[in-house]
Design an enzyme around this catalytic site. Structure first.
Site, PDB file in Angstrom:
ATOM      1  CG  HIS A  72      56.230 -25.052  64.199  1.00 52.20           C
ATOM      2  ND1 HIS A  72      56.767 -25.637  63.082  1.00 52.20           N
ATOM      3  CD2 HIS A  72      55.864 -26.058  65.006  1.00 52.20           C
ATOM      4  CE1 HIS A  72      56.715 -26.950  63.212  1.00 52.20           C
ATOM      5  NE2 HIS A  72      56.161 -27.227  64.363  1.00 52.20           N
ATOM      6  CE1 TYR A 200      58.654 -22.701  53.019  1.00 57.49           C
ATOM      7  CE2 TYR A 200      59.214 -22.655  55.345  1.00 57.49           C
ATOM      8  CZ  TYR A 200      58.269 -22.581  54.334  1.00 57.49           C
ATOM      9  OH  TYR A 200      56.946 -22.379  54.645  1.00 57.49           O
ATOM     10  N   PRO A 292      53.002 -21.357  46.800  1.00 57.72           N
ATOM     11  CG  PRO A 292      53.251 -23.666  46.703  1.00 57.72           C
ATOM     12  CD  PRO A 292      53.050 -22.473  45.843  1.00 57.72           C
ATOM     13  CE  LYS A 296      52.634 -15.102  54.679  1.00 55.56           C
ATOM     14  NZ  LYS A 296      52.350 -15.684  55.947  1.00 55.56           N
ATOM     15  CE1 TYR A 384      56.871 -19.509  56.264  1.00 47.73           C
ATOM     16  CE2 TYR A 384      56.160 -19.706  58.555  1.00 47.73           C
ATOM     17  CZ  TYR A 384      56.423 -20.278  57.321  1.00 47.73           C
ATOM     18  OH  TYR A 384      56.230 -21.634  57.151  1.00 47.73           O
TER      19      TYR A 384
HETATM   20  P1  FAD Z   1      39.100 -23.172  47.826  1.00 53.33           P
HETATM   21  O1  FAD Z   1      39.748 -23.942  48.902  1.00 53.33           O
HETATM   22  O2  FAD Z   1      39.522 -23.435  46.421  1.00 53.33           O
HETATM   23  O3  FAD Z   1      37.535 -23.415  47.956  1.00 53.33           O
HETATM   24  C1  FAD Z   1      36.635 -23.029  46.953  1.00 53.33           C
HETATM   25  C2  FAD Z   1      35.440 -23.954  46.997  1.00 53.33           C
HETATM   26  O4  FAD Z   1      34.510 -23.543  46.005  1.00 53.33           O
HETATM   27  C3  FAD Z   1      35.813 -25.394  46.670  1.00 53.33           C
HETATM   28  O5  FAD Z   1      35.329 -26.243  47.693  1.00 53.33           O
HETATM   29  C4  FAD Z   1      35.169 -25.663  45.330  1.00 53.33           C
HETATM   30  O6  FAD Z   1      34.741 -27.004  45.195  1.00 53.33           O
HETATM   31  C5  FAD Z   1      34.006 -24.678  45.351  1.00 53.33           C
HETATM   32  N1  FAD Z   1      33.570 -24.279  44.016  1.00 53.33           N
HETATM   33  C6  FAD Z   1      34.323 -24.055  42.917  1.00 53.33           C
HETATM   34  N2  FAD Z   1      33.566 -23.702  41.876  1.00 53.33           N
HETATM   35  C7  FAD Z   1      32.285 -23.726  42.307  1.00 53.33           C
HETATM   36  C8  FAD Z   1      31.050 -23.459  41.686  1.00 53.33           C
HETATM   37  N3  FAD Z   1      30.983 -23.143  40.390  1.00 53.33           N
HETATM   38  N4  FAD Z   1      29.923 -23.559  42.433  1.00 53.33           N
HETATM   39  C9  FAD Z   1      29.984 -23.898  43.750  1.00 53.33           C
HETATM   40  N5  FAD Z   1      31.152 -24.158  44.385  1.00 53.33           N
HETATM   41  C10 FAD Z   1      32.285 -24.076  43.678  1.00 53.33           C
HETATM   42  N6  FAD Z   1      48.192 -22.872  50.378  1.00 53.33           N
HETATM   43  C11 FAD Z   1      49.143 -22.884  51.276  1.00 53.33           C
HETATM   44  O7  FAD Z   1      49.241 -21.932  52.042  1.00 53.33           O
HETATM   45  N7  FAD Z   1      49.984 -23.979  51.365  1.00 53.33           N
HETATM   46  C12 FAD Z   1      49.863 -25.074  50.544  1.00 53.33           C
HETATM   47  O8  FAD Z   1      50.607 -26.046  50.652  1.00 53.33           O
HETATM   48  C13 FAD Z   1      48.875 -25.067  49.570  1.00 53.33           C
HETATM   49  N8  FAD Z   1      48.724 -26.110  48.717  1.00 53.33           N
HETATM   50  C14 FAD Z   1      47.746 -26.042  47.765  1.00 53.33           C
HETATM   51  C15 FAD Z   1      47.588 -27.080  46.840  1.00 53.33           C
HETATM   52  C16 FAD Z   1      46.601 -27.014  45.837  1.00 53.33           C
HETATM   53  C17 FAD Z   1      46.444 -28.151  44.840  1.00 53.33           C
HETATM   54  C18 FAD Z   1      45.756 -25.870  45.765  1.00 53.33           C
HETATM   55  C19 FAD Z   1      44.685 -25.779  44.686  1.00 53.33           C
HETATM   56  C20 FAD Z   1      45.917 -24.849  46.697  1.00 53.33           C
HETATM   57  C21 FAD Z   1      46.899 -24.912  47.687  1.00 53.33           C
HETATM   58  N9  FAD Z   1      47.077 -23.890  48.617  1.00 53.33           N
HETATM   59  C22 FAD Z   1      48.043 -23.927  49.535  1.00 53.33           C
HETATM   60  C23 FAD Z   1      46.249 -22.730  48.641  1.00 53.33           C
HETATM   61  C24 FAD Z   1      45.140 -22.865  49.660  1.00 53.33           C
HETATM   62  O9  FAD Z   1      44.734 -24.206  49.746  1.00 53.33           O
HETATM   63  C25 FAD Z   1      44.039 -21.949  49.210  1.00 53.33           C
HETATM   64  O10 FAD Z   1      44.541 -20.637  49.244  1.00 53.33           O
HETATM   65  C26 FAD Z   1      42.774 -22.058  50.025  1.00 53.33           C
HETATM   66  O11 FAD Z   1      42.174 -23.318  49.848  1.00 53.33           O
HETATM   67  C27 FAD Z   1      41.805 -20.960  49.614  1.00 53.33           C
HETATM   68  O12 FAD Z   1      40.545 -21.201  50.173  1.00 53.33           O
HETATM   69  P2  FAD Z   1      39.253 -20.771  49.392  1.00 53.33           P
HETATM   70  O13 FAD Z   1      38.122 -21.204  50.273  1.00 53.33           O
HETATM   71  O14 FAD Z   1      39.340 -19.355  48.992  1.00 53.33           O
HETATM   72  O15 FAD Z   1      39.256 -21.604  48.041  1.00 53.33           O
HETATM   73  C1  DHB Z   2      53.114 -26.385  53.924  1.00 52.46           C
HETATM   74  C2  DHB Z   2      52.902 -25.822  52.698  1.00 52.46           C
HETATM   75  C3  DHB Z   2      53.547 -24.659  52.374  1.00 52.46           C
HETATM   76  O1  DHB Z   2      53.342 -24.083  51.195  1.00 52.46           O
HETATM   77  C4  DHB Z   2      54.415 -24.047  53.247  1.00 52.46           C
HETATM   78  O2  DHB Z   2      55.053 -22.924  52.889  1.00 52.46           O
HETATM   79  C5  DHB Z   2      54.604 -24.600  54.479  1.00 52.46           C
HETATM   80  C6  DHB Z   2      53.946 -25.783  54.810  1.00 52.46           C
HETATM   81  C7  DHB Z   2      52.441 -27.653  54.267  1.00 52.46           C
HETATM   82  O3  DHB Z   2      51.664 -28.168  53.460  1.00 52.46           O
HETATM   83  O4  DHB Z   2      52.679 -28.163  55.361  1.00 52.46           O
END
Ligand code: FAD
Ligand code: DHB
Length: 389
Positions: A72, A200, A292, A296, A384
């Site tokens: 995009h 947005y 969100p 980022k 962005y």
């Molecule tokens: P996580 O994806 O949280 O992974 C951490 C992992 O560690 C998980 O698999 C968990 O099961 C595991 N874990 C936890 N505790 C333990 C433990 N004690 N022992 C072993 N393993 C453990 N970001 C966006 O940019 N856009 C979005 O739309 C968006 N939507 C989101 C919606 C939700 C509900 C959430 C929670 C986050 C969202 N995010 C979004 C943020 C994005 O998904 C996260 O920033 C990203 O997943 C970070 O990756 P991570 O691997 O650091 O953490």
């Molecule tokens: C999506 C989520 C976001 O937070 C965003 O800023 C843009 C896209 C998505 O889930 O597609």
């Protein structure tokens, strides 16, 4: 068991770190609390920055993304029905990739399987020991057995609710937090996206975002009060509210259908400093959360992984710990930039219960500035599409 780097958490940051380190000849073991199916069923982020795309390719996990991801080079912003476009390519020469976090995680698991990496899914009771010594270790339970994993370094990639950050003594941590008075209700539906590019939309009824995963899969969000529960929202209620917040010409072409996923995520800005204690290094949501709005979260996790990976490769190839010593400051500098951007996008686009006329005028003026000023568009586009690693 013994390994070089013990990785807590098998989400995107843990898996990517493991994949990059293994390819550099550094041994890892990943401990993930949940089953693989559970991790792969979480619907989360959808937008990848250029640096994220490049690093996934470098990790040997970019082939499907390059076929199925959708580049995009702009997005649309709307204010009470008036819509304009930010052309990322024109403003800063970069673009983003639409490719779901679920797909990224699947590709990373596949890549890890292909190189025979060690991942313990459903590892429970994970605990970190002697983190501030030269001989840290991790204990956990898997199946019916207790295990001890000795290692040189622990990477805390276990998200916001994980154990890693909590293992750092509270007196050595400084936390910064803003909790927003609303959440996002998101749905996934097998319908053609209402717009090729993300919209947005700010409106007096609250924020809405039209996003997508592919030409037959839409991802849509509306701002909701924190007190709302998913059960309060029928599909019909969601579609009515979503339509009402979109510009009329967009709403007129919205195709609706049953939701295949529906969830509410609260919005929060959070940073825990420093991102290192002794032999423990935090990556991704374990150390910071962004609202969100700027897309980022996942991308910040990836830039942390990049910095930590570089530092670990330096340590194993040269014996120098300079990179590890500088990791926290280097990662936090970029984290705070993304915090600022996500906070400012959130503030510009949402309805806040405490806002009065002045705040509303500020939002209108910010959006007008983006429409009028090439410099403002460039600043937004640079942030962005992702600041350089
Ligand atoms: P996580 O994806 O949280 O992974 C951490 C992992 O560690 C998980 O698999 C968990 O099961 C595991 N874990 C936890 N505790 C333990 C433990 N004690 N022992 C072993 N393993 C453990 N970001 C966006 O940019 N856009 C979005 O739309 C968006 N939507 C989101 C919606 C939700 C509900 C959430 C929670 C986050 C969202 N995010 C979004 C943020 C994005 O998904 C996260 O920033 C990203 O997943 C970070 O990756 P991570 O691997 O650091 O953490
Ligand atoms: C999506 C989520 C976001 O937070 C965003 O800023 C843009 C896209 C998505 O889930 O597609």
């Amino acid at each position: 068991m013994r390994t070089q780097v013990a990785i807590i958490g098998g989400g995107p940051s843990g898996l990517l770190l493991s994949q990059l380190l293994n390819r550099a000849g550094i041994a890892t073991v990943v401990l993930e609390r949940r089953s693989r199916d559970y991790v792969l069923s979480r619907i989360r982020a959808g937008i990848l920055e250029t640096g994220t795309v490049d690093l996934l390719r470098e990790a040997g996990a970019g082939a499907r993304m390059d076929v199925e991801g959708i580049p995009h080079d702009g997005c649309l912003l709307a204010d009470n029905g008036e819509m304009f476009r930010i052309d990322f390519a024109a403003a800063c020469g970069r673009k983003v990739m639409v490719y779901g976090q679920t797909e990224v995680t699947q590709d990373l698991y596949d890549a890890q399987d292909a190189i025979g990496a060690t991942i313990f899914n459903e590892a429970s009771d994970v605990a970190l020991h002697d983190v501030d010594s030269d001989t840290p270790h991790v204990t956990f339970r898997h199946g019916s057995k207790d295990h001890r994993l000795d290692c040189d370094v622990i990477a805390g990639c276990d998200g916001f609710h994980g154990v890693s950050r909590q293992s750092i003594p509270a007196a050595l941590r400084q936390e910064f937090e803003r909790i927003y008075p609303f959440g996002w209700l998101g749905i996934l539906s097998r319908t053609p996206p209402v717009s090729d590019e993300l919209i947005y939309a700010r409106s007096d009824r609250g924020f809405a975002l039209a996003s997508l995963r592919n030409p037959m899969l839409s991802r849509y969000y509306v701002q909701v009060p924190l007190t709302d529960r998913v059960e309060d929202w029928s599909d019909e209620a969601f579609w009515d509210e979503f339509r009402a917040r979109l510009p009329a010409e967009v709403a007129a072409r919205l195709v609706t259908g049953p939701s295949i996923e529906k969830s509410i995520a609260p919005l929060r800005s959070f940073v825990s400093e420093p991102m290192r204690w002794g032999r423990l290094f935090l990556c991704g949501d374990a150390a910071h959360i962004v609202p969100p709005t700027g897309a980022k979260g996942l991308n910040l996790a990836v830039s942390d992984v990049h910095y930590l990976c570089e530092a670990l490769i330096q340590r194993y190839r040269t014996g120098s710990e300079a990179g590890l010593d500088g990791y926290s400051a280097r990662a936090l500098a970029r984290v705070w930039q993304a915090m600022r951007f996500s906070w400012s996008m959130t503030t510009m686009m949402h309805s806040f219960p405490e806002h009065g006329g002045f705040d509303r005028r500020m939002q209108q003026t910010e959006l007008a500035l983006l429409q009028r000023s090439e410099a403002a568009r460039r600043l937004m586009a640079e942030n962005y599409t992702g600041l350089p690693f």
